[in-house]
Each structure stands twice: as structure tokens, then as C-alpha cells.
Scaffold this motif. Structure first.
Motif, PDB file in Angstrom:
ATOM      1  N   MET A   7      -5.735   5.578  -7.727  1.00 44.52           N
ATOM      2  CA  MET A   7      -4.626   6.434  -7.327  1.00 44.52           C
ATOM      3  C   MET A   7      -4.819   6.983  -5.912  1.00 44.52           C
ATOM      4  SD  MET A   7      -3.416   9.782  -9.327  1.00 44.52           S
ATOM      5  CE  MET A   7      -4.168  10.819  -8.108  1.00 44.52           C
ATOM      6  N   THR A   8      -6.080   7.292  -5.558  1.00 47.83           N
ATOM      7  CA  THR A   8      -6.361   7.930  -4.267  1.00 47.83           C
ATOM      8  C   THR A   8      -6.461   6.923  -3.135  1.00 47.83           C
ATOM      9  OG1 THR A   8      -7.852   9.174  -5.658  1.00 47.83           O
ATOM     10  CG2 THR A   8      -7.700   9.875  -3.406  1.00 47.83           C
ATOM     11  N   LEU A   9      -6.841   5.679  -3.471  1.00 42.92           N
ATOM     12  CA  LEU A   9      -7.069   4.670  -2.418  1.00 42.92           C
ATOM     13  C   LEU A   9      -5.919   4.560  -1.418  1.00 42.92           C
ATOM     14  CD1 LEU A   9      -8.839   1.418  -3.592  1.00 42.92           C
ATOM     15  CD2 LEU A   9      -9.282   2.768  -1.551  1.00 42.92           C
ATOM     16  N   PRO A  10      -4.675   4.363  -1.873  1.00 40.45           N
ATOM     17  CA  PRO A  10      -3.596   4.212  -0.899  1.00 40.45           C
ATOM     18  C   PRO A  10      -3.459   5.431   0.015  1.00 40.45           C
ATOM     19  CG  PRO A  10      -2.780   3.873  -3.147  1.00 40.45           C
ATOM     20  CD  PRO A  10      -4.214   4.215  -3.263  1.00 40.45           C
ATOM     21  N   ILE A  59       0.845  -1.203   0.000  1.00 38.19           N
ATOM     22  CA  ILE A  59       0.000   0.000   0.000  1.00 38.19           C
ATOM     23  C   ILE A  59       0.874   1.245   0.000  1.00 38.19           C
ATOM     24  CG2 ILE A  59      -1.607   1.327   1.399  1.00 38.19           C
ATOM     25  CD1 ILE A  59      -2.908  -1.305   2.184  1.00 38.19           C
ATOM     26  N   ASN A  60       1.914   1.241   0.824  1.00 41.63           N
ATOM     27  CA  ASN A  60       2.804   2.399   0.852  1.00 41.63           C
ATOM     28  C   ASN A  60       3.482   2.598  -0.491  1.00 41.63           C
ATOM     29  OD1 ASN A  60       2.146   2.899   3.461  1.00 41.63           O
ATOM     30  ND2 ASN A  60       3.910   1.824   4.328  1.00 41.63           N
ATOM     31  N   ASN A  61       3.816   1.491  -1.134  1.00 36.60           N
ATOM     32  CA  ASN A  61       4.438   1.580  -2.444  1.00 36.60           C
ATOM     33  C   ASN A  61       3.491   2.171  -3.473  1.00 36.60           C
ATOM     34  OD1 ASN A  61       7.001   1.024  -3.135  1.00 36.60           O
ATOM     35  ND2 ASN A  61       6.785  -1.175  -2.874  1.00 36.60           N
ATOM     36  N   LEU A  62       2.231   1.704  -3.438  1.00 39.24           N
ATOM     37  CA  LEU A  62       1.237   2.178  -4.405  1.00 39.24           C
ATOM     38  C   LEU A  62       1.055   3.687  -4.296  1.00 39.24           C
ATOM     39  CD1 LEU A  62      -1.720  -0.328  -4.552  1.00 39.24           C
ATOM     40  CD2 LEU A  62      -0.153   0.352  -6.345  1.00 39.24           C
ATOM     41  N   ALA A  63       1.144   4.208  -3.059  1.00 40.32           N
ATOM     42  CA  ALA A  63       0.947   5.643  -2.871  1.00 40.32           C
ATOM     43  C   ALA A  63       2.023   6.436  -3.584  1.00 40.32           C
ATOM     44  CB  ALA A  63       0.938   5.973  -1.387  1.00 40.32           C
ATOM     45  N   ALA A  64       3.158   5.801  -3.886  1.00 40.45           N
ATOM     46  CA  ALA A  64       4.254   6.527  -4.511  1.00 40.45           C
ATOM     47  C   ALA A  64       4.375   6.234  -5.999  1.00 40.45           C
ATOM     48  CB  ALA A  64       5.565   6.176  -3.803  1.00 40.45           C
ATOM     49  N   VAL A  65       3.485   5.395  -6.546  1.00 39.47           N
ATOM     50  CA  VAL A  65       3.575   5.064  -7.971  1.00 39.47           C
ATOM     51  C   VAL A  65       3.170   6.278  -8.803  1.00 39.47           C
ATOM     52  CG1 VAL A  65       2.465   3.695  -9.770  1.00 39.47           C
ATOM     53  CG2 VAL A  65       3.216   2.593  -7.689  1.00 39.47           C
ATOM     54  N   PRO A  66       3.937   6.625  -9.841  1.00 44.08           N
ATOM     55  CA  PRO A  66       3.587   7.772 -10.681  1.00 44.08           C
ATOM     56  C   PRO A  66       2.200   7.594 -11.296  1.00 44.08           C
ATOM     57  CG  PRO A  66       5.746   6.918 -11.270  1.00 44.08           C
ATOM     58  CD  PRO A  66       5.175   5.966 -10.281  1.00 44.08           C
ATOM     59  N   SER A  67       1.448   8.689 -11.379  1.00 48.18           N
ATOM     60  CA  SER A  67       0.038   8.560 -11.734  1.00 48.18           C
ATOM     61  C   SER A  67      -0.166   8.064 -13.159  1.00 48.18           C
ATOM     62  CB  SER A  67      -0.661   9.900 -11.541  1.00 48.18           C
ATOM     63  OG  SER A  67       0.054  10.904 -12.213  1.00 48.18           O
ATOM     64  N   ILE A  68       0.805   8.304 -14.051  1.00 51.76           N
ATOM     65  CA  ILE A  68       0.622   7.866 -15.438  1.00 51.76           C
ATOM     66  C   ILE A  68       0.462   6.350 -15.505  1.00 51.76           C
ATOM     67  CG2 ILE A  68       3.134   7.697 -15.851  1.00 51.76           C
ATOM     68  CD1 ILE A  68       0.879   9.086 -18.506  1.00 51.76           C
ATOM     69  N   VAL A  69       1.086   5.646 -14.544  1.00 57.03           N
ATOM     70  CA  VAL A  69       0.994   4.189 -14.511  1.00 57.03           C
ATOM     71  C   VAL A  69      -0.454   3.762 -14.273  1.00 57.03           C
ATOM     72  CG1 VAL A  69       1.775   2.128 -13.310  1.00 57.03           C
ATOM     73  CG2 VAL A  69       3.354   3.997 -13.726  1.00 57.03           C
ATOM     74  N   PHE A  70      -1.149   4.496 -13.400  1.00 56.08           N
ATOM     75  CA  PHE A  70      -2.559   4.188 -13.162  1.00 56.08           C
ATOM     76  C   PHE A  70      -3.372   4.430 -14.431  1.00 56.08           C
ATOM     77  CE2 PHE A  70      -1.106   5.056  -8.802  1.00 56.08           C
ATOM     78  CZ  PHE A  70      -1.502   3.867  -8.221  1.00 56.08           C
ATOM     79  N   GLY A  71      -2.956   5.442 -15.206  1.00 54.31           N
ATOM     80  CA  GLY A  71      -3.632   5.711 -16.474  1.00 54.31           C
ATOM     81  C   GLY A  71      -3.512   4.525 -17.414  1.00 54.31           C
ATOM     82  N   LEU A  72      -2.294   3.961 -17.494  1.00 57.12           N
ATOM     83  CA  LEU A  72      -2.075   2.802 -18.363  1.00 57.12           C
ATOM     84  C   LEU A  72      -2.908   1.616 -17.893  1.00 57.12           C
ATOM     85  CD1 LEU A  72       1.745   3.089 -18.927  1.00 57.12           C
ATOM     86  CD2 LEU A  72      -0.012   3.073 -20.674  1.00 57.12           C
ATOM     87  N   LEU A  73      -2.937   1.440 -16.572  1.00 56.98           N
ATOM     88  CA  LEU A  73      -3.734   0.355 -16.000  1.00 56.98           C
ATOM     89  C   LEU A  73      -5.204   0.549 -16.367  1.00 56.98           C
ATOM     90  CD1 LEU A  73      -3.894  -2.068 -14.040  1.00 56.98           C
ATOM     91  CD2 LEU A  73      -4.378  -0.420 -12.250  1.00 56.98           C
ATOM     92  N   ALA A 109      -2.100  13.576 -15.885  1.00 57.64           N
ATOM     93  CA  ALA A 109      -1.328  12.564 -16.622  1.00 57.64           C
ATOM     94  C   ALA A 109      -2.124  11.274 -16.873  1.00 57.64           C
ATOM     95  CB  ALA A 109      -0.033  12.257 -15.886  1.00 57.64           C
ATOM     96  N   PRO A 110      -2.815  10.696 -15.862  1.00 59.24           N
ATOM     97  CA  PRO A 110      -3.508   9.442 -16.156  1.00 59.24           C
ATOM     98  C   PRO A 110      -4.671   9.638 -17.133  1.00 59.24           C
ATOM     99  CG  PRO A 110      -3.988  10.146 -13.914  1.00 59.24           C
ATOM    100  CD  PRO A 110      -2.913  11.041 -14.431  1.00 59.24           C
ATOM    101  N   LEU A 111      -5.222  10.864 -17.164  1.00 62.03           N
ATOM    102  CA  LEU A 111      -6.373  11.112 -18.044  1.00 62.03           C
ATOM    103  C   LEU A 111      -5.956  11.111 -19.509  1.00 62.03           C
ATOM    104  CD1 LEU A 111      -8.075  13.906 -15.960  1.00 62.03           C
ATOM    105  CD2 LEU A 111      -8.307  11.441 -15.788  1.00 62.03           C
TER     106      LEU A 111
END
Lengths: 436, 374
Positions: free
Chosen positions: A300-303, A260-274, A363-365
Motif C-alpha cells: 500500500m505504501t510503495l506507490p 503506479i499512480n493508479n495503485l496509490a489511489a486503490v482502496p486499502s481493503i483491496v490490498f488486504g484481500l491481495l 481496513a486491510p488488517l
């Protein structure tokens, strides 16, 4: 305090003398340290001030829009030559012609075709929409002559606002000498004024800067945040409560926590790709829809919400849980009746800050097709929409000069939303936070 | 698709059961979340029709397509088309992903579609594509108005920007670019450092610049003509990386602003930005020809390219309004000589070409692979 006596050459220096000697230096060092901190703060504030001053000085002028006063004759011959007065005839009438006639009456000596075209260009190509609106709202006006403040073209607007240089040679300007002459004549008659730019707050995107507004993007952002809030707040709080109050402490929960802590630091563009791979390609949700945007921002906000909620739960002292359990409450009653209400303000603060971050995200948009030209105001989370930061990006990339001020104004609006959201977070913390 | 969503519900129930060992409340919550997701998925799949045109593609065509879309939306009962600026390559990939409401109807492109892309389209069932040329765009090299006027030839542009250039001593081999200032290339040019702000490799403008300016310039040199085709292309298309060429992002406005702040730099951008900012930046004449509407339209200005869009024939008549949008784009009042697109800086088609495009809009004659052969 006694003056230290003259030091005798042979006597070893006493400790307090040595301290007294170094005292001045110590004070100086401390002052320097404090000044350094202050300088760092002023440095940051200085840049913030420059940022705001530039934005306000660039963007403030977008609140006003140049309009030209014309005496428009609502000629029944032009609007509705057959005299039927039905909706179709009124909607499709040539209102542009009415405006042209009004301009021709003002400048009767402009007769050549190309000159007239240049004259007509002083007004926005959408000026006729306002005349149409007026006539549709009140068909009884047909036949009268009305003085109307009509939308000026963006080039005229820029000249009036001083953003087009009159001194450069004519060939390099967007406005010709003749056009500037007409504008000056209109100015002398008091027929040009700057009025409140209502389109900026009520319409969607447009390629005519004078018609472009942020309302469409604001509605898009609203739908997106709504989806995000509805999904991420309950999920985040439930996860935090489970992990903090029920889950056993073992290697699995440690692993989950690290992730969870890691997810909070993942760049948002990655969530866009997901989001692109999962929601659009696998589930077949529509591109450019705020629903998909909201789902991506939820991930992106969950963590962030989970971490803030766990911190809030941790801050509730164990004595409260023990007291509740001690008088016979079940584990669930303890959590729902005592711990959760005490932790809720902290959770809400975390949620609002997470939402503020989601609001500013673009970025994710990009990956899910929300960076798009969308004129119509979205009516549901499934309609194509764009978001505030994306609108800023799109305007910053447009060639027309008038979009510069609109970009700054849109940034100010976005900042205002962020300030309000963060303000609510602070208010909640101030009002409901308890210290033990 | 149905299988997808039921799988989802099952997974949700499983999750709900696991939580249910603790509390009944948690189970209800798990079920509710699964139900919500399932509802969302089915609701989206239920939306089978799309009542607006979906367009993707080049950011160079974007400013023109958006204006047409807006007029079309305002003048007709159809909704305003949605236009995404994804870049030409990315747009064609999305476009070729299949037939159906989930896939875009039209792709804008600042270059011609490649045979490999057409094959990719066919693999996904997109067989008939109609190609429409909308006009020309010039790529402009410009300096700030504060700098003295400049004039370059294509070989000079190549020498200033290539990574490897023919040895100036005439030894006939390629050496790393030794030119630091414009005067190093030709003493008649200013003694300023070579500093060119241009688009990044993802941009269609960059592709066209490489093809038209760099390739056009490098063929003037004997050692390069002597290379085999692959090496020749690499030598012509590789931009220097030692700071002489600065990637300024896709934002052409930013390049204009940077030129204003740094009068010794040269910028590369589309003609429409030149047209809008004539009071700030001055075009550089290439081979003695200044970029103007006329010089681009009649092909005298060497760095100009046609702009395209491609339509999926299978979507015409299914998605409402496509025919009307196509007609509006090619109409006299839009793409004609004095149409509103020319005011935005699009260099219009000659009348004969425009009439041919108009005919193609009516007949929807698809593009064939043989038409693409050089």
C-alpha cells in the motif's frame, strides 16, 4: 489625489471616474472573498476543535484509575499453609482470599452470602494479581499486614468518575444501593483515590476494562511498521531512481507510471484481500502476524514512496547532473554521489508520510486476521498481534461503559504518534531542503 | 511449498539479471530482495507448531469467549487463545478450510451450523466436529429511557418492519408496507414515526431476528400461510427499505447511543448490551414478556437463541490447551447460573443441559448430520 469635479451632464464619463465609482464595490468584493476563505478555515478548525475537545474530555479520565486502600494481611495460613515457600505454592496461592478477608474486616456487619459477593465485586477480579506480584517479588513480606491501593472494579471506577448516574432506579444501575453505600463509606475514610492508570500503557487487551492497555497494540503496530519500512523504503527509492534517472522514456515507462499512480489511489481493503490470497493462502504465512500486516502495508505504501521520491529527484536541477557528468563522473557516481543525497530529505518526508498513513490503516488488517482479541504482548513479527487503530475499533464495540474513555484515550495516543511522525517529516524538510 | 520458494528465488534472480545490465549495484539489490523474501517464506513454513489456540467466529459470542480466553490464559501455563470476530458465516468458512496449524481450532457461532457447511468441512478433510451450546442470547427491542414504555406483539413487529405486508383492507394479497407510524398499526401504540435501528445483513443477530421475530410474526396472517414455502420465506424475511428500518452497523454500542439521542427510535441489539446499559435504554415487552435472564432461559421470551461453538476434534491434543479451554468455558464458575459469563449478559444453560455439554467436552462426541435435521 484630487477630488473629481462635478460631472457635466453632456460630457461622456471618463474612465478614471468609472473606476473610482466601482472601486468601493471592488474592495467590498475582495473583502467578502477573503472573509469567505477565512470562514472556510474557521469552519474546519471548529470541527477539529470539537473533535479534540470531545476526545480529551472523554479520554483524559482514562489516565487515572480508581483504587481502593485495603489493609491486606499477608496471612501465611492462606498463602502457603504448608510453609514450603516454593515458587509453585506462591504462584498458585489464593490471593483473592486475602483481599476478601481485608474487605470483611472493613465491613464486619456484611454477613449474608449474596451481600458479601456484592461487596467483593467492588474490587477488580484481577486485584489479586497485584498482591501476587508483591509477594512473588518479596516473599519475606508474608505474615505482615500491608496497606495496598488495589484496583477497583470498572463499575466503581465509572461511578467515581461520574459516568454512572446515581439517580436512576436501583434495578437499572450496574451498582446496587448497598454497593454505593459501601463506596461512600470508603470515600469518607479516604480509602478511594484515583491513581495513574499504569495498565493502560503497559498491558495488552483485556475484557476487564481496568486491565486493558494499548501496549500490545503499540508493539504490533511497531513490528508492522518496521517490516513496512525495511521493505518499502529501499524498494521505493530504487524504483524511483531507476524510473527517473535510468529508464528510457517510452510507452512502457509511461504505462508503468500510470499504473503506479493508479495503485496509490486503490482502496486499502483491496490490498488486504491481495494479502489474504497471496501471503496467507499461497505462501502459508500465519494469520494475524505483524509480518503479513507489514507486507500488505508495504504494497500500500510503495506507490506513495515512489511518487514522493520521483518528485524529490525531479526537484534536483539538471545542472547538478550535467556538472558531475562534465567533470567525468559516471552515471552511477552522479546519481549516488550528487543526486541522491540532495533528493534524500524529500524521499524521507514522503516515506514518513506514507508510514503515518500505514499506521492509521485498519481496513486491510481486517482481511488478514489482525482484528482479534490478543492479550499477550507479541515478541516477534510472527506472533499474533493487533494494531492501534484495530484496538480502537475493538474497544469502541465493547459493551462495558469503561471502554468509552479508553477508546478516546487510545485515539489520543494514535494521534500523538501521527503528530510526532508528521512533525519529523516537517522538521526534515525544514532543515535539509534546498532551494535552487 | 518448497517448490514455491525456489520458484521465487529464480524469479528474483531473473529480475536481478535484468537490472544488472545497468549496474552491478542494482543486481546485488535485486538478489538481496529475492533472498529476503525467500528467507521470510521459508522461515514462516519452518514454523510448523502453533502454541496458542486460534478461534474465529461470531461477534455475538466474542465478548463471552474473550473473557473465558483471558481467564484461561491467566490461570494456566498455556498462552491466551487468539480470538477473531469474523461473523458466524465467515468464521465457519475459515474453520472448514482444512486441518492443520494454519486453520482455526474453534469457531464461535450465533446460529447452528448448516448441513451445507458440514459438507463443505468434510470436503476439506474436517470430519469430526464437536458442537457445544454455551447459553442463550436474547435479541432485545428497546427504546430510550426518555420515551414512554412500549409493548409490542410479534405480528406488530412484522407489520412495522416487513417490506410487503398483507393488505390492511383484507383483500388477501401482499402490498408494499403502508404503515408510517406505530399508531397506523394499532391505535394503542404511540403516534411516532416507525424508525428502527438494527443490525446489517452480515450479522448473525439479524439472521436470528428474521428467523425468530419476523417469521414468528408473519405466520399470524392467513394470506401468508397460504403462500408456497419459498414465497412465504421471502415475504417474512424481507425488511422494508423505505427508511423505516435503518442499518446501524455491527456496533451495538452505537445503537444504544443513537437511541439516547433520538427517543422516538427503537433499537435492536443483543441482551448483553441491554444488561450493561439498563440506565439508558428500556426493553420493549414482546407478547407481554420483558426480556430478563429468567424469561430468556426458560424460553418464554420469544426472540431468544442458543449460542454455540464448534471444535475440530483432530486438533484436540495437538494444539496445547484446547481441552482446558473447553472445560473452563462450560465450568460452573463460567457458564453456571451465577458464573462470570452471566454477569456479562449470557443467559446460562439449565443445569441438566450444562452437564450434558460437560460430558460432551470429555467424550468429544462428534456432531452428525442427522442431529441437524429439523
Amino acid at each position: 489625489m484630487s477630488e473629481p469635479g462635478p460631472v457635466k451632464p453632456n460630457e461622456p464619463p471618463r474612465t478614471r471616474d468609472r473606476v473610482a465609482e466601482g472601486l468601493r464595490r471592488r474592495y467590498m468584493k475582495e473583502r467578502a472573498f477573503r472573509l469567505l476563505g477565512l470562514a472556510a478555515l474557521l469552519f474546519g478548525l471548529g470541527f477539529l476543535a470539537i473533535f479534540f475537545v470531545t476526545l480529551v474530555s472523554n479520554g483524559a479520565s482514562a489516565l487515572l484509575q480508581t483504587r481502593i486502600l485495603l489493609d491486606v494481611e499477608l496471612d501465611p495460613e492462606v498463602i502457603d499453609p504448608e510453609g514450603r515457600r516454593d515458587a509453585v505454592a506462591l504462584e498458585t496461592a489464593n490471593y483473592q482470599q486475602l483481599i476478601r478477608d481485608a474487605l470483611n474486616r472493613l465491613f464486619p456487619d456484611v454477613t449474608e452470602r449474596s451481600e458479601r459477593r456484592a461487596l467483593y465485586r467492588l474490587l477488580s477480579p484481577a486485584a489479586d494479581l497485584e498482591v501476587r506480584e508483591l509477594v512473588l517479588a518479596n516473599p519475606a513480606l508474608i505474615g505482615e499486614t500491608r496497606s495496598l491501593w488495589l484496583l477497583a472494579d470498572d463499575d466503581v471506577d465509572m461511578l467515581i468518575k461520574g459516568n454512572i448516574d446515581r439517580d436512576v432506579p436501583e434495578s437499572e444501575r450496574r451498582l446496587s444501593d448497598a454497593q454505593i453505600g459501601w463506596i461512600d463509606a470508603l470515600l469518607d475514610e479516604g480509602r478511594i483515590e484515583r491513581k495513574l492508570n499504569r495498565y493502560f500503557f503497559t498491558s495488552g487487551d483485556s475484557r476487564d476494562p481496568e486491565l486493558a492497555g494499548i501496549f500490545g497494540a503499540t508493539v504490533g503496530s511497531f513490528f508492522m511498521l518496521l517490516v513496512t519500512l525495511v521493505l518499502s523504503f529501499p524498494l521505493g527509492v530504487a524504483t524511483a531512481v531507476y524510473l527517473e534517472e535510468f529508464a528510457p522514456r517510452n510507452r512502457w515507462t509511461d504505462l508503468i507510471e500510470v499504473n503506479i499512480n493508479n495503485l496509490a489511489a486503490v482502496p486499502s481493503i483491496v490490498f488486504g484481500l491481495l494479502g489474504l490470497a497471496l501471503f496467507i493462502n499461497a505462501f502459508g504465512l500465519p494469520r494475524s502476524a505483524p509480518l503479513v500486516g507489514g507486507l500488505v502495508l508495504t504494497l500500500m505504501t510503495l506507490p506513495v514512496i515512489i511518487i514522493a521520491s520521483r518528485a524529490a529527484l525531479k526537484a534536483v536541477p539538471p545542472s547538478i547532473r550535467e556538472a558531475a557528468l562534465g567533470i567525468g563522473a559516471s552515471k552511477m557516481q552522479t546519481v549516488l554521489h550528487h543526486v541522491l543525497p540532495l533528493a534524500l530529505p524529500g524521499m524521507l518526508t514522503g516515506t514518513i508520510i506514507g508510514m503515518a498513513r500505514a499506521l492509521g490503516e485498519s481496513a486491510p488488517l481486517l482481511m488478514i486476521g489482525m482484528v482479534a482479541f490478543i492479550v499477550d504482548i507479541p515478541e516477534s513479527p510472527l506472533d499474533p498481534a493487533t494494531a492501534l487503530p484495530v484496538q480502537i475499533f475493538l474497544w469502541a464495540d465493547s459493551p462495558e461503559r469503561a471502554f468509552v474513555e479508553r477508546t478516546s484515550a487510545a485515539i489520543l495516543v494514535l494521534l500523538a504518534f501521527l503528530v510526532v511522525m508528521n512533525g519529523i517529516a516537517i522538521l526534515l524538510r525544514k532543515r535539509f531542503e534546498r532551494r535552487y | 511449498m518448497r517448490a514455491d520458494s525456489s520458484l521465487f528465488v529464480r524469479a528474483g534472480r531473473k529480475a536481478g539479471r535484468a537490472a544488472g545490465r545497468r549496474t552491478a549495484r542494482a543486481r546485488r539489490r535485486g538478489l538481496a530482495a529475492a533472498a529476503l523474501l525467500a528467507a521470510v517464506v521459508t522461515a514462516a513454513q519452518g514454523q510448523t507448531a502453533r502454541d496458542y489456540i486460534s478461534i474465529v467466529g461470531s461477534s455475538t459470542v466474542y465478548p463471552f469467549a474473550t473473557v473465558v480466553a483471558e481467564r484461561f490464559g491467566r490461570a494456566t501455563r498455556f498462552k491466551t487463545p487468539k480470538i477473531e470476530a469474523t461473523g458466524s458465516g465467515g468464521g465457519i468458512k475459515l474453520f472448514c478450510n482444512g486441518i492443520g496449524v494454519r486453520h482455526p481450532d474453534i469457531v464461535n457461532s450465533s446460529r447452528r451450523i448448516k448441513p451445507s457447511e458440514i459438507e463443505n468441512c468434510r470436503r476439506h478433510g474436517v470430519d469430526d466436529i464437536v458442537e457445544i451450546v454455551i447459553g442463550y442470547d436474547g435479541i432485545v427491542l428497546a427504546t430510550s429511557r426518555k420515551a414512554p414504555p412500549m409493548s409490542l406483539t410479534l405480528p406488530q413487529v412484522y407489520l412495522a418492519l416487513a417490506k410487503r405486508v398483507p393488505d390492511p383492507s383484507g383483500a388477501g394479497r401482499l402490498v408494499p408496507n403502508p404503515y408510517r407510524t406505530w399508531a397506523d398499526i394499532d391505535p394503542s401504540l404511540p403516534a411516532a414515526r416507525i424508525e428502527v435501528l438494527g443490525p446489517p445483513p452480515t450479522s448473525g443477530t439479524r439472521d436470528a431476528f428474521l428467523e425468530l421475530a419476523m417469521e414468528g410474526g408473519c405466520d399470524a396472517f392467513e394470506p401468508i400461510r397460504a403462500l408456497d414455502p419459498g414465497e412465504r420465506l421471502a415475504a417474512c424475511h424481507t425488511i422494508r427499505e423505505d427508511g423505516g428500518y435503518i442499518e446501524a452497523g455491527e456496533n451495538d454500542n452505537l445503537i444504544v447511543q443513537k437511541l439516547d439521542a433520538n427517543p422516538s427510535a427503537v433499537g435492536i441489539f443483543g441482551y448483553s448490551f441491554m444488561d450493561q446499559n439498563g440506565d439508558r435504554v428500556r426493553p420493549i415487552a414482546i407478547d407481554g414478556i420483558e426480556p430478563t435472564f429468567d424469561s430468556i432461559a426458560d424460553g418464554r421470551y420469544p426472540i431468544a437463541r442458543p449460542l454455540y461453538f464448534y471444535v475440530k476434534k483432530a486438533h484436540v491434543g495437538v494444539i496445547p490447551g484446547i481441552e482446558g479451554y473447553l472445560r473452563e468455558f462450560i465450568s460452573e464458575s463460567a457458564a453456571g447460573d451465577f458464573g462470570y459469563l452471566s454477569e456479562l449478559g449470557l443467559v446460562p444453560l439449565r443445569d441438566r443441559e450444562r452437564l450434558r455439554m460437560l460430558e460432551r467436552v470429555e467424550t468429544l462426541e462428534p456432531l452428525t448430520l442427522s442431529a441437524l435435521a429439523p
